[in-house]
Design a protein around this motif. Structure first.
Motif, PDB file in Angstrom:
ATOM      1  N   GLU A 265      12.628   2.593  -3.240  1.00  0.00           N
ATOM      2  CA  GLU A 265      11.585   3.165  -2.404  1.00  0.00           C
ATOM      3  C   GLU A 265      11.379   4.645  -2.692  1.00  0.00           C
ATOM      4  O   GLU A 265      10.259   5.150  -2.616  1.00  0.00           O
ATOM      5  N   VAL A 266      12.445   5.361  -3.068  1.00  0.00           N
ATOM      6  CA  VAL A 266      12.283   6.747  -3.499  1.00  0.00           C
ATOM      7  C   VAL A 266      11.410   6.801  -4.751  1.00  0.00           C
ATOM      8  O   VAL A 266      10.504   7.645  -4.869  1.00  0.00           O
ATOM      9  N   LEU A 267      11.658   5.909  -5.697  1.00  0.00           N
ATOM     10  CA  LEU A 267      10.866   5.878  -6.925  1.00  0.00           C
ATOM     11  C   LEU A 267       9.411   5.527  -6.640  1.00  0.00           C
ATOM     12  O   LEU A 267       8.495   6.127  -7.225  1.00  0.00           O
TER      13      LEU A 267
ATOM     14  N   GLY B 276      11.106   1.026 -15.107  1.00  0.00           N
ATOM     15  CA  GLY B 276       9.825   1.615 -15.469  1.00  0.00           C
ATOM     16  C   GLY B 276       9.488   2.831 -14.630  1.00  0.00           C
ATOM     17  O   GLY B 276       9.034   3.863 -15.138  1.00  0.00           O
ATOM     18  N   LEU B 277       9.711   2.736 -13.324  1.00  0.00           N
ATOM     19  CA  LEU B 277       9.430   3.858 -12.436  1.00  0.00           C
ATOM     20  C   LEU B 277      10.386   5.013 -12.669  1.00  0.00           C
ATOM     21  O   LEU B 277      10.057   6.168 -12.357  1.00  0.00           O
ATOM     22  N   ALA B 278      11.561   4.734 -13.218  1.00  0.00           N
ATOM     23  CA  ALA B 278      12.564   5.775 -13.456  1.00  0.00           C
ATOM     24  C   ALA B 278      12.526   6.309 -14.884  1.00  0.00           C
ATOM     25  O   ALA B 278      13.504   6.905 -15.348  1.00  0.00           O
ATOM     26  N   GLY B 279      11.417   6.108 -15.593  1.00  0.00           N
ATOM     27  CA  GLY B 279      11.262   6.695 -16.914  1.00  0.00           C
ATOM     28  C   GLY B 279      12.089   6.060 -17.998  1.00  0.00           C
ATOM     29  O   GLY B 279      12.398   6.698 -19.008  1.00  0.00           O
ATOM     30  N   ARG B 280      12.436   4.792 -17.823  1.00  0.00           N
ATOM     31  CA  ARG B 280      13.247   4.093 -18.827  1.00  0.00           C
ATOM     32  C   ARG B 280      12.450   3.046 -19.603  1.00  0.00           C
ATOM     33  O   ARG B 280      13.021   2.226 -20.312  1.00  0.00           O
TER      34      ARG B 280
ATOM     35  N   TRP C 207       6.347  11.750 -13.713  1.00  0.00           N
ATOM     36  CA  TRP C 207       6.388  12.483 -12.440  1.00  0.00           C
ATOM     37  C   TRP C 207       7.803  13.001 -12.221  1.00  0.00           C
ATOM     38  O   TRP C 207       8.768  12.405 -12.697  1.00  0.00           O
ATOM     39  N   GLY C 208       7.922  14.111 -11.517  1.00  0.00           N
ATOM     40  CA  GLY C 208       9.242  14.674 -11.253  1.00  0.00           C
ATOM     41  C   GLY C 208      10.042  14.800 -12.541  1.00  0.00           C
ATOM     42  O   GLY C 208       9.534  15.331 -13.539  1.00  0.00           O
ATOM     43  N   PRO C 209      11.273  14.302 -12.560  1.00  0.00           N
ATOM     44  CA  PRO C 209      12.096  14.402 -13.766  1.00  0.00           C
ATOM     45  C   PRO C 209      11.845  13.269 -14.762  1.00  0.00           C
ATOM     46  O   PRO C 209      12.488  13.221 -15.814  1.00  0.00           O
ATOM     47  N   PHE C 210      10.941  12.352 -14.439  1.00  0.00           N
ATOM     48  CA  PHE C 210      10.804  11.128 -15.221  1.00  0.00           C
ATOM     49  C   PHE C 210       9.572  11.154 -16.121  1.00  0.00           C
ATOM     50  O   PHE C 210       8.502  11.616 -15.715  1.00  0.00           O
ATOM     51  N   ARG C 211       9.741  10.595 -17.300  1.00  0.00           N
ATOM     52  CA  ARG C 211       8.620  10.369 -18.213  1.00  0.00           C
ATOM     53  C   ARG C 211       8.988   9.230 -19.158  1.00  0.00           C
ATOM     54  O   ARG C 211      10.156   9.116 -19.569  1.00  0.00           O
TER      55      ARG C 211
ATOM     56  N   ARG D 170       7.767   6.131  -3.931  1.00  0.00           N
ATOM     57  CA  ARG D 170       7.128   7.292  -3.309  1.00  0.00           C
ATOM     58  C   ARG D 170       6.777   8.358  -4.346  1.00  0.00           C
ATOM     59  O   ARG D 170       5.719   8.981  -4.287  1.00  0.00           O
ATOM     60  N   GLY D 171       7.668   8.574  -5.293  1.00  0.00           N
ATOM     61  CA  GLY D 171       7.383   9.540  -6.343  1.00  0.00           C
ATOM     62  C   GLY D 171       6.204   9.116  -7.196  1.00  0.00           C
ATOM     63  O   GLY D 171       5.309   9.920  -7.506  1.00  0.00           O
ATOM     64  N   PHE D 172       6.185   7.856  -7.592  1.00  0.00           N
ATOM     65  CA  PHE D 172       5.062   7.324  -8.363  1.00  0.00           C
ATOM     66  C   PHE D 172       3.777   7.383  -7.544  1.00  0.00           C
ATOM     67  O   PHE D 172       2.711   7.732  -8.060  1.00  0.00           O
ATOM     68  N   SER D 173       3.892   7.077  -6.262  1.00  0.00           N
ATOM     69  CA  SER D 173       2.729   7.122  -5.379  1.00  0.00           C
ATOM     70  C   SER D 173       2.122   8.522  -5.359  1.00  0.00           C
ATOM     71  O   SER D 173       0.894   8.699  -5.426  1.00  0.00           O
TER      72      SER D 173
END
Length: 227
Positions: free
Chosen positions: A139-141, A188-192, A216-220, A143-146
């Motif tokens: 859910e944190v991921l 996918g949402l965590a940039g992996r 987004w944030g630290p992820f790409r 929200r970040g993607f959102s």
């Protein structure tokens, strides 16, 4: 949730954080001598580097809480020493999170759980069958993607697992839907996952407009596959 969505219990942060520590210690105890092994999901890190990062984050959290952080072991500690220090620091983090209540440590837990997964895949293990940190971290991921979807002025994305659980990323009318296993969505949402891997998911429309929002944030998304 079903079909690999794992444990749907939403535990308090200190419970999830403690489970991550136990799991990582167990993983590394069962595969000794891997400190110098690379972690593909974190291309510049070895296993030891990843554990050192987790220790450093625990130190930062305790500092923000105003706690006195015990002195580190001098020199270049090995994986076992780092795990011992993480347990020492983590026990105090757990206590303070429990006293604080709520979800004050949700980003901490998400980071730790994400790196547990990095280790699992690096060492040839799959997504855990159950994990109390799974739901709050996912859910944190989302929200970040959102936030990235909204920031780019894109229509909302409906995210669905095969078991029928659904999350909405963004606001306003839904412009796209994607369905995938929870572990694939999480990574996918965590940039992996690369842009090509993200595009290959089960979308109900051309996903090209939404792919930039996965940065987004630290992820790409990585350039080349890491898993």
């Amino acid at each position: 949730m079903t079909s690999g969505a794992r444990n749907a219990v939403v535990a308090e942060d200190h419970v999830g954080y403690a489970e991550v520590r136990r799991n990582i210690r167990r993983l590394l105890a069962n595969t000794p001598g891997v400190g110098a092994e690379p972690v593909p999901a974190c291309p510049e890190w070895t296993v030891r580097d990843l554990v050192a990062h987790l220790v450093e984050i625990a130190e930062r959290v305790l500092t923000r809480f105003g706690a006195e952080v015990p002195s580190a072991v001098p020199g270049e500690p090995g994986v076992g020493e780092l795990l011992d220090r993480w347990d020492l620091l983590g026990a105090e983090v757990d206590r303070r999170l429990a006293v604080a209540g709520g979800q004050r440590g949700e980003v901490l837990v998400m980071d730790a759980f994400t790196h547990e997964l990095d280790l699992r895949f690096a060492l040839g293990h799959g997504f855990p069958a159950e994990h109390v940190a799974w739901v709050p971290s996912f859910e944190v991921l989302v929200r970040g993607f959102s936030g990235a979807v909204v920031e780019r002025g894109l229509p909302a994305v409906r995210i669905t697992t095969p078991g029928g659980s659904t999350w909405l990323a963004g606001t306003g009318p839904v412009g796209a839907g994607v369905t995938a296993r929870p572990d694939v969505l999480y990574r996918g949402l965590a940039g992996r996952r690369t842009a090509a891997q993200l595009s290959a998911l089960n979308w109900d429309t051309d996903p090209a407009r939404w792919l930039p929002a996965f940065t987004w944030g630290p992820f790409r998304p990585p350039i080349s596959p890491v898993e």
